[in-house]
Motif scaffolding. Structure first.
Motif, PDB file in Angstrom:
ATOM      1  N   MET A  96       0.849  -1.193   0.000  1.00  0.00           N
ATOM      2  CA  MET A  96       0.000   0.000   0.000  1.00  0.00           C
ATOM      3  C   MET A  96       0.887   1.246   0.000  1.00  0.00           C
ATOM      4  O   MET A  96       1.832   1.337   0.778  1.00  0.00           O
ATOM      5  N   PRO A  97       0.636   2.234  -0.897  1.00  0.00           N
ATOM      6  CA  PRO A  97       1.505   3.405  -0.961  1.00  0.00           C
ATOM      7  C   PRO A  97       1.370   4.278   0.278  1.00  0.00           C
ATOM      8  O   PRO A  97       0.338   4.278   0.952  1.00  0.00           O
ATOM      9  N   ALA A  98       2.439   5.009   0.578  1.00  0.00           N
ATOM     10  CA  ALA A  98       2.376   5.986   1.665  1.00  0.00           C
ATOM     11  C   ALA A  98       1.350   7.054   1.301  1.00  0.00           C
ATOM     12  O   ALA A  98       1.041   7.275   0.124  1.00  0.00           O
ATOM     13  N   SER A  99       0.810   7.722   2.318  1.00  0.00           N
ATOM     14  CA  SER A  99      -0.275   8.673   2.061  1.00  0.00           C
ATOM     15  C   SER A  99       0.112  10.094   2.429  1.00  0.00           C
ATOM     16  O   SER A  99       0.927  10.337   3.322  1.00  0.00           O
ATOM     17  N   TYR A 100      -0.478  11.025   1.692  1.00  0.00           N
ATOM     18  CA  TYR A 100      -0.418  12.446   2.005  1.00  0.00           C
ATOM     19  C   TYR A 100      -1.826  12.899   2.389  1.00  0.00           C
ATOM     20  O   TYR A 100      -2.787  12.661   1.641  1.00  0.00           O
ATOM     21  N   ALA A 101      -1.948  13.547   3.528  1.00  0.00           N
ATOM     22  CA  ALA A 101      -3.204  14.187   3.903  1.00  0.00           C
ATOM     23  C   ALA A 101      -3.256  15.577   3.275  1.00  0.00           C
ATOM     24  O   ALA A 101      -2.223  16.201   3.059  1.00  0.00           O
ATOM     25  N   TYR A 102      -4.448  16.059   2.990  1.00  0.00           N
ATOM     26  CA  TYR A 102      -4.566  17.432   2.478  1.00  0.00           C
ATOM     27  C   TYR A 102      -5.922  18.000   2.871  1.00  0.00           C
ATOM     28  O   TYR A 102      -6.850  17.258   3.215  1.00  0.00           O
ATOM     29  N   LEU A 103      -5.999  19.340   2.842  1.00  0.00           N
ATOM     30  CA  LEU A 103      -7.239  20.012   3.177  1.00  0.00           C
ATOM     31  C   LEU A 103      -8.275  19.722   2.100  1.00  0.00           C
ATOM     32  O   LEU A 103      -8.125  20.154   0.951  1.00  0.00           O
ATOM     33  N   GLY A 104      -9.300  18.955   2.455  1.00  0.00           N
ATOM     34  CA  GLY A 104     -10.319  18.550   1.501  1.00  0.00           C
ATOM     35  C   GLY A 104     -11.594  19.348   1.677  1.00  0.00           C
ATOM     36  O   GLY A 104     -11.597  20.394   2.332  1.00  0.00           O
ATOM     37  N   PRO A 105     -12.682  18.832   1.071  1.00  0.00           N
ATOM     38  CA  PRO A 105     -12.785  17.571   0.341  1.00  0.00           C
ATOM     39  C   PRO A 105     -12.154  17.662  -1.047  1.00  0.00           C
ATOM     40  O   PRO A 105     -11.445  18.627  -1.338  1.00  0.00           O
ATOM     41  N   GLU A 106     -12.398  16.694  -1.911  1.00  0.00           N
ATOM     42  CA  GLU A 106     -11.863  16.725  -3.257  1.00  0.00           C
ATOM     43  C   GLU A 106     -12.327  17.991  -3.977  1.00  0.00           C
ATOM     44  O   GLU A 106     -13.446  18.445  -3.796  1.00  0.00           O
ATOM     45  N   GLY A 107     -11.408  18.547  -4.782  1.00  0.00           N
ATOM     46  CA  GLY A 107     -11.771  19.734  -5.540  1.00  0.00           C
ATOM     47  C   GLY A 107     -11.302  21.035  -4.934  1.00  0.00           C
ATOM     48  O   GLY A 107     -11.702  22.112  -5.392  1.00  0.00           O
ATOM     49  N   THR A 108     -10.444  20.987  -3.917  1.00  0.00           N
ATOM     50  CA  THR A 108      -9.898  22.212  -3.332  1.00  0.00           C
ATOM     51  C   THR A 108      -8.700  22.703  -4.144  1.00  0.00           C
ATOM     52  O   THR A 108      -8.058  21.953  -4.881  1.00  0.00           O
ATOM     53  N   PHE A 109      -8.388  23.990  -3.974  1.00  0.00           N
ATOM     54  CA  PHE A 109      -7.141  24.514  -4.536  1.00  0.00           C
ATOM     55  C   PHE A 109      -5.953  23.748  -3.952  1.00  0.00           C
ATOM     56  O   PHE A 109      -4.941  23.555  -4.619  1.00  0.00           O
ATOM     57  N   THR A 110      -6.088  23.312  -2.699  1.00  0.00           N
ATOM     58  CA  THR A 110      -5.020  22.550  -2.052  1.00  0.00           C
ATOM     59  C   THR A 110      -4.730  21.276  -2.827  1.00  0.00           C
ATOM     60  O   THR A 110      -3.564  20.925  -3.057  1.00  0.00           O
ATOM     61  N   GLU A 111      -5.766  20.576  -3.245  1.00  0.00           N
ATOM     62  CA  GLU A 111      -5.559  19.343  -4.012  1.00  0.00           C
ATOM     63  C   GLU A 111      -4.880  19.640  -5.343  1.00  0.00           C
ATOM     64  O   GLU A 111      -3.967  18.912  -5.770  1.00  0.00           O
ATOM     65  N   VAL A 112      -5.304  20.706  -6.008  1.00  0.00           N
ATOM     66  CA  VAL A 112      -4.695  21.073  -7.293  1.00  0.00           C
ATOM     67  C   VAL A 112      -3.207  21.357  -7.115  1.00  0.00           C
ATOM     68  O   VAL A 112      -2.363  20.896  -7.890  1.00  0.00           O
ATOM     69  N   ALA A 113      -2.872  22.122  -6.071  1.00  0.00           N
ATOM     70  CA  ALA A 113      -1.468  22.446  -5.816  1.00  0.00           C
ATOM     71  C   ALA A 113      -0.675  21.194  -5.454  1.00  0.00           C
ATOM     72  O   ALA A 113       0.471  21.014  -5.895  1.00  0.00           O
ATOM     73  N   LEU A 114      -1.267  20.325  -4.649  1.00  0.00           N
ATOM     74  CA  LEU A 114      -0.583  19.095  -4.232  1.00  0.00           C
ATOM     75  C   LEU A 114      -0.228  18.234  -5.441  1.00  0.00           C
ATOM     76  O   LEU A 114       0.860  17.644  -5.504  1.00  0.00           O
ATOM     77  N   ARG A 115      -1.107  18.167  -6.414  1.00  0.00           N
ATOM     78  CA  ARG A 115      -0.881  17.307  -7.569  1.00  0.00           C
ATOM     79  C   ARG A 115       0.216  17.834  -8.487  1.00  0.00           C
ATOM     80  O   ARG A 115       0.628  17.142  -9.426  1.00  0.00           O
TER      81      ARG A 115
ATOM     82  N   ALA B 114      -5.736  17.335   9.236  1.00  0.00           N
ATOM     83  CA  ALA B 114      -4.687  16.872   8.324  1.00  0.00           C
ATOM     84  C   ALA B 114      -3.336  16.816   9.036  1.00  0.00           C
ATOM     85  O   ALA B 114      -2.585  15.840   8.907  1.00  0.00           O
ATOM     86  N   LEU B 115      -3.026  17.861   9.810  1.00  0.00           N
ATOM     87  CA  LEU B 115      -1.755  17.883  10.535  1.00  0.00           C
ATOM     88  C   LEU B 115      -1.753  16.867  11.672  1.00  0.00           C
ATOM     89  O   LEU B 115      -0.722  16.231  11.950  1.00  0.00           O
ATOM     90  N   ASP B 116      -2.891  16.684  12.320  1.00  0.00           N
ATOM     91  CA  ASP B 116      -2.979  15.677  13.389  1.00  0.00           C
ATOM     92  C   ASP B 116      -2.765  14.268  12.843  1.00  0.00           C
ATOM     93  O   ASP B 116      -2.252  13.388  13.546  1.00  0.00           O
ATOM     94  N   ALA B 117      -3.168  14.038  11.589  1.00  0.00           N
ATOM     95  CA  ALA B 117      -2.943  12.734  10.977  1.00  0.00           C
ATOM     96  C   ALA B 117      -1.452  12.445  10.853  1.00  0.00           C
ATOM     97  O   ALA B 117      -1.005  11.309  11.015  1.00  0.00           O
ATOM     98  N   VAL B 118      -0.671  13.484  10.586  1.00  0.00           N
ATOM     99  CA  VAL B 118       0.795  13.325  10.517  1.00  0.00           C
ATOM    100  C   VAL B 118       1.349  13.066  11.914  1.00  0.00           C
ATOM    101  O   VAL B 118       2.172  12.159  12.114  1.00  0.00           O
ATOM    102  N   ARG B 119       0.905  13.838  12.882  1.00  0.00           N
ATOM    103  CA  ARG B 119       1.392  13.660  14.254  1.00  0.00           C
ATOM    104  C   ARG B 119       1.075  12.258  14.777  1.00  0.00           C
ATOM    105  O   ARG B 119       1.857  11.675  15.528  1.00  0.00           O
ATOM    106  N   ALA B 120      -0.065  11.720  14.370  1.00  0.00           N
ATOM    107  CA  ALA B 120      -0.482  10.398  14.845  1.00  0.00           C
ATOM    108  C   ALA B 120       0.131   9.262  14.030  1.00  0.00           C
ATOM    109  O   ALA B 120      -0.093   8.091  14.350  1.00  0.00           O
ATOM    110  N   GLY B 121       0.892   9.588  12.985  1.00  0.00           N
ATOM    111  CA  GLY B 121       1.487   8.558  12.157  1.00  0.00           C
ATOM    112  C   GLY B 121       0.531   7.946  11.152  1.00  0.00           C
ATOM    113  O   GLY B 121       0.837   6.931  10.529  1.00  0.00           O
ATOM    114  N   GLU B 122      -0.639   8.567  10.951  1.00  0.00           N
ATOM    115  CA  GLU B 122      -1.621   8.050   9.999  1.00  0.00           C
ATOM    116  C   GLU B 122      -1.314   8.481   8.567  1.00  0.00           C
ATOM    117  O   GLU B 122      -1.866   7.931   7.617  1.00  0.00           O
ATOM    118  N   ALA B 123      -0.470   9.501   8.410  1.00  0.00           N
ATOM    119  CA  ALA B 123      -0.076   9.988   7.083  1.00  0.00           C
ATOM    120  C   ALA B 123       1.402  10.349   7.124  1.00  0.00           C
ATOM    121  O   ALA B 123       1.928  10.781   8.161  1.00  0.00           O
TER     122      ALA B 123
END
Length: 310
Positions: free
Chosen positions: A1-20, A39-48
């Motif tokens: 399973m690939p590693a994951s990046y969290a981002y400010l969602g939902p799908e269709g945000t400027f954040t997603e466009v920039a991330l891609r 999103a940042l808490d997911a990184v702190r918790a090791g979920e992303a």
């Protein structure tokens, strides 16, 4: 399973466009989160592995939600940044006319970027803030609001249509996004880098901010962002979020950080990473007396004096 990046969602945000736009995004699972905090808490918790979030826009400056999350909680580090030009579309359910719109929604950072357009075209519309611009589009789809300011690309995702496009009060508006992960060794310097830190003063005294900024000025380091944020300890208690030109491995930057560490109550290092707005060949050379070679030469001179070899 690939590693994951969290981002400010939902799908269709400027954040997603920039991330891609990041090459490594193609090899990661991209997971939308409902807020910058989650999103940042997911990184702190090791979920992303990392989170991608907006941190600054050219109209209003630093995005306080992101800055506050980086100031507080378990330390995180910035590894990359992306600049994205921003224009908005007014998204509505099919068949909606401008005269039908009584409520509009978007992320709070969008409001200053469309305020004049809104005043001219929809002066009586009531503004409602959403967790993101794409979330505002989702709420329009569900019928909670009449229109949303979002990227035109989000229209198809939410079954909406763009009633107006190219909306912006400021020409060439941009938002800066950052890739944030857990602390680790920063990437090697590129010659066009930025260092981000947070500073807390030991006490409030006349010239206190000048003392902090002097550590950069005397070493020829230019500041790119300076924003105060309340510490929560009472009125008048602030910390300072700073972006400075250079990398922690630069002698002048390391020397400035050591100076700040001596005089500040606390210094939080947020990372050194490549600038998105400049290539190494475009960077101006260090001011006279502040190059790595000059720092090394001065240190050698002091050592020789200590040895009686001057």
């Amino acid at each position: 399973m690939p590693a994951s990046y969290a981002y400010l969602g939902p799908e269709g945000t400027f954040t997603e466009v920039a991330l891609r736009t990041l090459p490594e995004a193609a090899t990661r699972e991209l997971i939308p989160y409902v807020s910058v905090q989650s999103a940042l808490d997911a990184v702190r918790a090791g979920e992303a592995e990392a989170a991608f979030v907006p941190i600054e826009n050219s109209v209003e400056g630093g995005i306080t939600t992101t800055l506050d999350e980086l100031v507080a909680g378990a330390p995180l580090m910035i590894y990359r940044e992306v600049l994205l030009s921003i224009t908005f579309a007014l998204l509505v359910r099919p068949g909606t006319k401008l005269s039908d719109i009584k409520t509009v929604s978007a992320h709070p950072a969008a409001q200053p970027q469309v305020r004049n357009w809104l005043k001219k075209h929809l002066p009586d519309a009531h503004w409602e803030s959403a967790a993101s611009n794409a979330d505002a589009a989702r709420l329009v789809q569900e019928g909670q609001y009449d229109a949303a300011f979002a990227g035109e690309f989000a229209a198809a995702r939410y079954g909406l249509e763009a009633l107006e496009t190219g909306i912006h009060d400021a020409e060439n508006a941009q938002t800066r996004f950052v890739l944030v992960g857990r602390p680790a060794r920063p990437a090697a310097p590129t010659g066009a880098d930025k260092t981000s830190i947070v500073l807390w003063q030991r006490d409030d005294h006349p010239g206190g901010l000048r003392d902090l900024l002097g550590e950069f000025a005397t070493r020829g380091i230019n500041l790119m962002l300076l924003q105060s944020r309340p510490t929560g300890a009472g009125i008048g208690n602030y910390c300072f979020c700073i972006d400075a030109e250079g990398h922690i491995s630069d002698r002048r930057m390391a020397d400035a950080l050591m100076g700040l560490k001596r005089i500040c109550l606390q210094v939080r290092y947020l990372g050194s990473y490549p600038r998105a707005d400049m290539r190494p060949g475009d960077v101006q050379p260090p001011r006279l007396g502040t190059s790595d070679e000059e720092f090394a030469g001065a240190a050698d001179w002091v050592a020789r004096c200590q040895d009686g070899r001057f």
